[in-house]
Design a protein around this motif. Structure first.
Motif, mmCIF file in Angstrom:
data_model
loop_
_atom_site.group_PDB
_atom_site.id
_atom_site.type_symbol
_atom_site.label_atom_id
_atom_site.label_comp_id
_atom_site.label_asym_id
_atom_site.label_seq_id
_atom_site.Cartn_x
_atom_site.Cartn_y
_atom_site.Cartn_z
ATOM 1 N N ILE A 156 15.772 19.306 69.982
ATOM 2 C CA ILE A 156 15.365 20.352 70.326
ATOM 3 C C ILE A 156 16.211 21.284 69.407
ATOM 4 C CG2 ILE A 156 15.390 19.870 72.696
ATOM 5 C CD1 ILE A 156 18.266 21.190 72.883
ATOM 6 N N SER A 157 15.457 22.816 69.403
ATOM 7 C CA SER A 157 16.090 23.739 68.512
ATOM 8 C C SER A 157 17.402 24.368 69.086
ATOM 9 C CB SER A 157 15.136 24.915 68.258
ATOM 10 O OG SER A 157 14.830 25.343 69.451
ATOM 11 N N ARG A 158 18.113 24.972 68.332
ATOM 12 C CA ARG A 158 19.426 25.739 68.645
ATOM 13 C C ARG A 158 19.108 26.778 69.666
ATOM 14 N NH1 ARG A 158 24.095 24.989 65.154
ATOM 15 N NH2 ARG A 158 24.963 26.649 65.951
ATOM 16 N N SER A 159 18.033 27.448 69.362
ATOM 17 C CA SER A 159 17.673 28.532 70.348
ATOM 18 C C SER A 159 17.304 27.975 71.773
ATOM 19 C CB SER A 159 16.286 29.234 69.907
ATOM 20 O OG SER A 159 15.329 28.571 69.788
ATOM 21 N N VAL A 201 27.090 21.821 68.530
ATOM 22 C CA VAL A 201 25.766 22.132 69.321
ATOM 23 C C VAL A 201 24.883 21.591 68.120
ATOM 24 C CG1 VAL A 201 24.193 24.186 69.456
ATOM 25 C CG2 VAL A 201 26.701 24.329 70.113
ATOM 26 N N ALA A 202 24.695 21.562 66.723
ATOM 27 C CA ALA A 202 23.837 20.920 65.849
ATOM 28 C C ALA A 202 23.592 19.387 66.251
ATOM 29 C CB ALA A 202 24.230 21.182 64.495
ATOM 30 N N PRO A 260 24.608 21.331 79.008
ATOM 31 C CA PRO A 260 25.809 20.481 79.530
ATOM 32 C C PRO A 260 27.035 21.366 79.431
ATOM 33 C CG PRO A 260 24.931 19.743 77.434
ATOM 34 C CD PRO A 260 23.886 20.614 77.875
ATOM 35 N N ARG A 261 28.078 21.232 80.127
ATOM 36 C CA ARG A 261 29.395 21.901 80.107
ATOM 37 C C ARG A 261 29.769 21.815 78.528
ATOM 38 N NH1 ARG A 261 33.963 20.281 84.280
ATOM 39 N NH2 ARG A 261 35.056 20.703 82.064
ATOM 40 N N CYS A 262 30.244 22.868 78.224
ATOM 41 C CA CYS A 262 30.747 23.226 76.548
ATOM 42 C C CYS A 262 32.360 23.643 76.743
ATOM 43 C CB CYS A 262 29.864 24.369 76.099
ATOM 44 S SG CYS A 262 28.243 23.854 75.913
ATOM 45 N N LEU A 263 33.024 23.271 75.786
ATOM 46 C CA LEU A 263 34.155 23.754 75.264
ATOM 47 C C LEU A 263 33.974 24.846 74.364
ATOM 48 C CD1 LEU A 263 35.917 20.354 74.436
ATOM 49 C CD2 LEU A 263 36.087 21.508 76.660
ATOM 50 N N ASP A 267 33.196 28.842 68.221
ATOM 51 C CA ASP A 267 32.285 27.516 68.035
ATOM 52 C C ASP A 267 32.475 26.877 69.431
ATOM 53 O OD1 ASP A 267 31.825 28.234 65.430
ATOM 54 O OD2 ASP A 267 32.646 26.504 64.624
ATOM 55 N N LEU A 268 31.096 26.148 69.798
ATOM 56 C CA LEU A 268 31.034 25.373 71.079
ATOM 57 C C LEU A 268 31.228 23.878 70.718
ATOM 58 C CD1 LEU A 268 28.138 27.197 72.733
ATOM 59 C CD2 LEU A 268 30.624 27.545 73.115
#
Length: 64
Positions: A21-24, A12-13, A36-39, A45-46
């Protein structure tokens, strides 16, 4: 060796840094179904596959 790095899922970072962009913001987009699609790893964790990230970015292109 470059291929292994290219195939390594983004954190994510890393995604946030690449988009500026920020994490939020990322988590807001994710909640709204606009990220986007995430695992999701067993530890919670993503990760984002580079191919999914590129496909998602291409889908945002303005046709004008």
């Amino acid at each position: 060796m470059a291929t292994a790095t290219a195939n390594k899922p983004l954190t994510v970072a890393e995604l946030c840094a690449e988009l500026g962009i920020s994490r939020s913001t990322f988590y807001d987009w994710r909640q709204k179904g606009r990220a986007p699609r995430c695992l999701k790893l067993p530890n919670g964790d993503l990760r984002i596959r580079r191919t999914d990230f590129d496909r998602w970015l291409n889908s945002l292109e303005d046709a004008h």
